[in-house]
Design an enzyme around this catalytic site. Structure first.
Site, mmCIF file in Angstrom:
data_model
loop_
_atom_site.group_PDB
_atom_site.id
_atom_site.type_symbol
_atom_site.label_atom_id
_atom_site.label_comp_id
_atom_site.label_asym_id
_atom_site.label_seq_id
_atom_site.Cartn_x
_atom_site.Cartn_y
_atom_site.Cartn_z
ATOM 1 N N PRO A 155 40.731 -5.774 23.850
ATOM 2 C CA PRO A 155 40.396 -7.155 24.229
ATOM 3 C C PRO A 155 41.501 -7.926 24.940
ATOM 4 O O PRO A 155 41.258 -9.040 25.415
ATOM 5 C CB PRO A 155 40.053 -7.813 22.887
ATOM 6 C CG PRO A 155 40.804 -7.019 21.866
ATOM 7 C CD PRO A 155 40.838 -5.610 22.393
ATOM 8 N N GLY A 194 47.652 -6.829 26.944
ATOM 9 C CA GLY A 194 48.582 -6.033 26.166
ATOM 10 C C GLY A 194 48.846 -6.702 24.846
ATOM 11 O O GLY A 194 48.571 -7.891 24.687
ATOM 12 N N MET A 195 49.347 -5.931 23.897
ATOM 13 C CA MET A 195 49.739 -6.480 22.602
ATOM 14 C C MET A 195 51.047 -5.831 22.205
ATOM 15 O O MET A 195 51.164 -4.604 22.202
ATOM 16 C CB MET A 195 48.641 -6.224 21.564
ATOM 17 C CG MET A 195 48.983 -6.751 20.177
ATOM 18 S SD MET A 195 49.155 -8.567 20.157
ATOM 19 C CE MET A 195 50.414 -8.743 18.890
ATOM 20 N N GLU A 196 52.004 -6.684 21.870
ATOM 21 C CA GLU A 196 53.388 -6.271 21.690
ATOM 22 C C GLU A 196 53.675 -5.606 20.352
ATOM 23 O O GLU A 196 54.661 -5.929 19.692
ATOM 24 C CB GLU A 196 54.277 -7.503 21.864
ATOM 25 C CG GLU A 196 54.089 -8.622 20.799
ATOM 26 C CD GLU A 196 53.048 -9.681 21.138
ATOM 27 O OE1 GLU A 196 52.110 -9.366 21.903
ATOM 28 O OE2 GLU A 196 53.173 -10.802 20.637
ATOM 29 N N HIS A 207 56.144 -8.046 30.222
ATOM 30 C CA HIS A 207 55.777 -9.080 29.256
ATOM 31 C C HIS A 207 55.795 -8.537 27.820
ATOM 32 O O HIS A 207 56.467 -9.093 26.944
ATOM 33 C CB HIS A 207 54.387 -9.625 29.610
ATOM 34 C CG HIS A 207 53.908 -10.692 28.678
ATOM 35 N ND1 HIS A 207 54.060 -12.033 28.948
ATOM 36 C CD2 HIS A 207 53.304 -10.625 27.473
ATOM 37 C CE1 HIS A 207 53.559 -12.740 27.945
ATOM 38 N NE2 HIS A 207 53.081 -11.909 27.045
ATOM 39 N N GLU A 208 55.082 -7.464 27.590
ATOM 40 C CA GLU A 208 54.991 -6.949 26.217
ATOM 41 C C GLU A 208 56.353 -6.465 25.719
ATOM 42 O O GLU A 208 56.695 -6.644 24.553
ATOM 43 C CB GLU A 208 53.936 -5.843 26.118
ATOM 44 C CG GLU A 208 52.533 -6.234 26.581
ATOM 45 C CD GLU A 208 52.010 -7.563 26.020
ATOM 46 O OE1 GLU A 208 52.448 -7.978 24.932
ATOM 47 O OE2 GLU A 208 51.163 -8.192 26.688
ATOM 48 N N HIS A 215 58.540 -9.266 24.484
ATOM 49 C CA HIS A 215 58.212 -9.706 23.119
ATOM 50 C C HIS A 215 59.065 -8.992 22.062
ATOM 51 O O HIS A 215 59.123 -9.436 20.914
ATOM 52 C CB HIS A 215 56.742 -9.431 22.809
ATOM 53 C CG HIS A 215 55.787 -10.514 23.214
ATOM 54 N ND1 HIS A 215 55.924 -11.819 22.808
ATOM 55 C CD2 HIS A 215 54.661 -10.475 23.973
ATOM 56 C CE1 HIS A 215 54.906 -12.538 23.294
ATOM 57 N NE2 HIS A 215 54.133 -11.745 24.014
ATOM 58 N N GLU A 245 55.023 -16.964 23.388
ATOM 59 C CA GLU A 245 54.500 -16.655 24.724
ATOM 60 C C GLU A 245 55.268 -17.323 25.868
ATOM 61 O O GLU A 245 55.390 -16.750 26.944
ATOM 62 C CB GLU A 245 53.012 -16.994 24.795
ATOM 63 C CG GLU A 245 52.155 -16.181 23.824
ATOM 64 C CD GLU A 245 52.256 -14.666 24.001
ATOM 65 O OE1 GLU A 245 52.695 -14.204 25.074
ATOM 66 O OE2 GLU A 245 51.897 -13.944 23.044
ATOM 67 N N ASP A 278 43.100 -19.169 17.320
ATOM 68 C CA ASP A 278 42.673 -18.613 18.590
ATOM 69 C C ASP A 278 42.350 -19.681 19.637
ATOM 70 O O ASP A 278 42.634 -19.517 20.815
ATOM 71 C CB ASP A 278 41.388 -17.836 18.308
ATOM 72 C CG ASP A 278 41.394 -16.507 18.979
ATOM 73 O OD1 ASP A 278 42.462 -15.886 18.973
ATOM 74 O OD2 ASP A 278 40.340 -16.109 19.502
ATOM 75 N N TYR A 293 51.952 -20.157 27.660
ATOM 76 C CA TYR A 293 52.610 -19.194 28.538
ATOM 77 C C TYR A 293 53.316 -19.906 29.702
ATOM 78 O O TYR A 293 54.511 -19.748 29.918
ATOM 79 C CB TYR A 293 51.581 -18.231 29.133
ATOM 80 C CG TYR A 293 50.931 -17.292 28.139
ATOM 81 C CD1 TYR A 293 49.949 -17.750 27.264
ATOM 82 C CD2 TYR A 293 51.281 -15.951 28.082
ATOM 83 C CE1 TYR A 293 49.331 -16.887 26.361
ATOM 84 C CE2 TYR A 293 50.666 -15.080 27.183
ATOM 85 C CZ TYR A 293 49.695 -15.551 26.326
ATOM 86 O OH TYR A 293 49.098 -14.701 25.441
HETATM 87 N N1 BES Z 1 50.493 -11.478 22.260
HETATM 88 C C1 BES Z 1 49.666 -11.550 23.398
HETATM 89 C C2 BES Z 1 48.237 -11.221 23.125
HETATM 90 C C3 BES Z 1 47.569 -12.157 22.139
HETATM 91 C C4 BES Z 1 47.694 -13.517 22.266
HETATM 92 C C5 BES Z 1 46.808 -11.645 21.132
HETATM 93 C C6 BES Z 1 47.066 -14.351 21.355
HETATM 94 C C7 BES Z 1 46.181 -12.474 20.220
HETATM 95 C C8 BES Z 1 46.320 -13.829 20.332
HETATM 96 C C9 BES Z 1 50.163 -10.649 24.524
HETATM 97 O O1 BES Z 1 51.540 -10.534 24.585
HETATM 98 C C10 BES Z 1 49.738 -11.261 25.821
HETATM 99 O O2 BES Z 1 50.152 -12.354 26.093
HETATM 100 N N2 BES Z 1 48.921 -10.561 26.603
HETATM 101 C C11 BES Z 1 48.440 -11.023 27.883
HETATM 102 C C12 BES Z 1 49.091 -10.281 28.996
HETATM 103 C C13 BES Z 1 50.321 -10.885 29.538
HETATM 104 C C14 BES Z 1 50.785 -10.119 30.745
HETATM 105 C C15 BES Z 1 50.251 -12.343 29.843
HETATM 106 C C16 BES Z 1 46.970 -10.734 27.984
HETATM 107 O O3 BES Z 1 46.436 -10.087 27.096
HETATM 108 O O4 BES Z 1 46.352 -11.147 28.938
HETATM 109 ZN ZN ZN Z 2 52.485 -12.304 25.164
#
Ligand code: BES
Ligand code: ZN
Length: 642
Positions: free
Chosen positions: A300, A303-305, A329-330, A333, A352, A411, A419
């Site tokens: 979903p 990426g997830m760190e 990005h990841e 983190h 973020e 959420d 960000y």
């Molecule tokens: N940690 C986030 C994903 C996340 C945020 C999961 C909030 C659950 C709740 C991850 O590092 C992230 O920011 N992913 C981005 C990609 C990034 C390149 C901006 C994404 O999933 O779009």
């Molecule tokens: Zn992130």
């Protein structure tokens, strides 16, 4: 120089307890181990957890779980180490849709427990009467609808032969498969034994104890992992599937399904370089290995760190490496988020915003200032769009430090603001003090707060003590309180502009004014293409859209970011080829960042768009992770019985 991480944790803990003793702002529980401090200041209170860390808290989690791919259930037990004052009566854990069958102490003696009423956002508190126990074992199983987990059929995988399972913990989803104190401010070490059917491999966000797994009864295999550094519980992650590994360097590599390995390794082959670049900016990488897991397309997020093992969407594979900022990005983190962690989800921007800033610095280091400036400039536009979407610059949702009410899912507060406004804030500080001073500060900041939670107030205090140092003119120039606590974008915001974009903007203007499609620059970067598409007027005559598509075939592009901005443009214009493309795209992947806005766009397009949205979702929904379907259900007003 590489510093042994254990001594670093110990040092950080000692420093933290010294500070605590001095200012009384933090206090450790009587007999709690010195590591993994819990902030007990009022601003560090986590309203999204039932935990009572001032009385008793979890310091270590040991899970032993077996996968049931037929029933979509994990079952087994979790053994928790508890730090508590001698007078502590009970510990409260977070759970969601878990079936708890027994709670005992280490010797197997039953402990009284109650599972409270379930709240739709927070799940149900599990309260255990401790007595003298400081180790408790919970026997439990997960629900097939556990929020954190997605169970994929073979058809939903690349290989089509074997099933797949993966977890997504952030923000408060891990309580649906691990009964623990699910609060980012309560760090825990962990270990896990995961038993899976033969032929499948389990990977986790920790260190493998048995890379190939060990034989277990009934044609099963067990995989063991440990994380010996205290982490926020949302960072415990698991994936099970037909997985293979390919090294990309001495401490980096890629896990994915066999048929995805070559493509993934080609796209992300420079992992090792990323880690080196990140270390050269902000100090040692403290987690040992840095591997990447490329998941099936229903993942979903981009990426997830997850520590040691970033989870990534295959939609970042463009074929030309143009979307690798996701890796930057990841990886970033590993400092901002995993090492220094938002204490509550109100401080999400600390994760973020810092990471988006750091990401761009890594990109600049590896790919040069031109690429970095394009990405930063696109992020500036995203920020403006996010402000609009939040209801304008006066909306409280545009604050960095959020004030989420308990009845709102964390959420909901997690928007692009954290960000892009977060990164812009840090760029503004950088510009005010100069890069050398700022980089030295930031590097020391990560050291000072390593393996600890951080609040917005804590960061500002650190800034004042270690960077601003009483320089009132400097403080006024930056306006740190306004940045952190007020809505909108302060007037001193630093906007990094790309010198490639004026030409693109001019081309978009010329095309919009009726200029020939042949005059649109071809053969440009992904970032320039995205800029061009987003600069076009939102209403375009059908033949103008067709002219662009005939030349560039954006309806068919495998570059997901370009495809997404293109569809956002053409859907409201009811462009038939775009509608087909959207349908295909929405069925082929489940990344919420793409899926949710596209459904919103369709739903905003009257009966025509709504009918299309409902038809597509009816087919796509079963393939989405609960994170994505939960959001889209709301957009469509979808009832589960439907
Ligand atoms: N940690 C986030 C994903 C996340 C945020 C999961 C909030 C659950 C709740 C991850 O590092 C992230 O920011 N992913 C981005 C990609 C990034 C390149 C901006 C994404 O999933 O779009
Ligand atoms: Zn992130």
């Amino acid at each position: 120089m590489r510093i042994a991480s254990v001594s670093l944790i110990a040092l950080a803990a000692v420093l933290a307890s010294c500070t605590a003793a001095k200012n009384g702002a933090e206090k450790a529980i009587d007999d709690a181990p010195a590591v993994s401090q819990v902030l007990l200041t009022p601003d560090a209170k986590d309203i999204h957890s039932y935990a009572n860390p001032a009385e008793a808290r979890v310091t270590h989690v040991a899970i032993d779980l077996t996968t049931d791919f037929a029933a979509h259930i994990l079952s087994g037990n979790a053994t928790l180490d508890v730090a508590a004052a001698a007078t502590a009566k009970q510990i409260i854990l977070d759970t969601r849709d878990l079936t708890v069958t027994a709670v005992t102490d280490a010797a197997g003696k039953p402990l009284p427990f109650t599972l409270g009423a379930a709240d739709p956002i927070h799940g149900a508190p599990l309260t255990v009467t401790l007595g003298a126990a400081r180790k408790i074992r919970i026997a439990y199983s997960t629900s097939p609808k556990a929020d954190a987990l997605q169970w994929l059929t073979p058809a939903q995988t690349a290989g089509k032969k074997l099933p797949y399972l993966f977890s997504q913990g952030e923000a408060i989803l891990n309580r649906s498969w691990i009964p623990t104190q699910d609060s980012p401010g309560i760090r825990q070490t962990w270990e896990a034994k995961i038993t899976v059917p033969e032929g499948l491999t389990a990977v986790m966000s920790g260190e493998a104890k048995s890379a190939l797994g060990e034989a277990a009864p009934n044609k099963m295999r067990s995989f063991s992992y440990v994380m010996d550094k205290p982490v926020a519980p949302y960072l415990i992650a698991l994936a099970v599937g037909d997985l293979r590994f390919q090294a990309t360097g001495p401490r980096t590599g890629i896990w994915t399904e066999p048929s995805m390995l070559e493509k993934s390794a080609k796209e992300f082959g420079e992992l090792e370089k990323f880690v080196d670049a990140a270390e050269s900016l902000y100090g040692p990488y403290r987690w040992g290995r840095y591997d990447l897991l490329v998941l099936p397309p229903s993942f979903p997020f981009g990426g997830m760190e997850n520590p040691r093992l970033t989870f990534a969407t295959p939609t970042a594979i463009a074929g030309d490496g143009s979307l690798v900022s996701l890796i930057a990005h990841e990886l970033a983190h590993s400092w901002s988020g995993n090492l220094v962690t938002n204490a509550t989800w109100n401080d999400f921007w600390l994760n973020e915003g810092f990471t988006s800033y750091f990401e761009n610095r890594i990109m600049e280091k590896i790919y040069g200032p031109k690429r970095a400036a394009m990405e930063a400039d696109l992020s500036w536009s995203d920020m403006q769009a996010a402000i609009k979407e939040a209801g304008g610059p006066a909306s409280k949702d545009t604050q960095l430090r959020l004030d989420l009410p308990a009845n709102r899912s964390p959420d909901d507060g997690m928007t692009q603001i954290a960000y892009d406004k977060g990164a812009t804030f840090l760029r503004t500080i950088e510009a005010a003090v100069g890069r050398a001073k700022w980089d030295a500060y930031l590097r020391a900041y990560f050291d000072r707060h390593a393996f600890q939670p951080q609040t917005t107030a804590g960061f500002l205090k650190d800034l004042r003590e270690n960077l601003i140092k009483g320089d009132t003119a400097l403080e006024a120039k930056i306006g740190i309180d306004q940045w952190a606590y007020q809505p909108g974008i302060p007037a001193n915001a630093v906007h990094v502009t790309s010198d490639a974009f004026p030409a693109i903007d001019a081309a978009a203007k010329a095309f919009a004014a009726g200029g020939p499609v042949a005059a649109v620059p071809g053969n440009v970067t992904t970032q320039e293409t995205m800029r061009f598409i987003t600069q076009l007027p939102r209403t375009l005559p059908a033949e103008r859209i067709k002219a662009l598509d005939d030349r560039f075939a954006w309806s068919d592009t495998g570059n997901s970011e370009i495809r997404f901005v293109w569809l956002q443009l053409v859907l409201p214009n009811r462009y038939a080829r775009g509608e087909k493309s959207a349908e295909q795209f929405l069925l082929a992947q489940g990344r919420r960042k793409f899926v949710a806005p596209l459904f919103t766009t369709l739903m905003g397009d009257g009966a025509h768009g709504q009918a299309l949205a409902k038809r597509i979702y009816g087919e796509a929904r079963a393939g989405y992770h609960p994170v994505t379907s939960g959001t889209v259900d709301k957009i469509l007003g979808w009832k589960t019985a439907q």
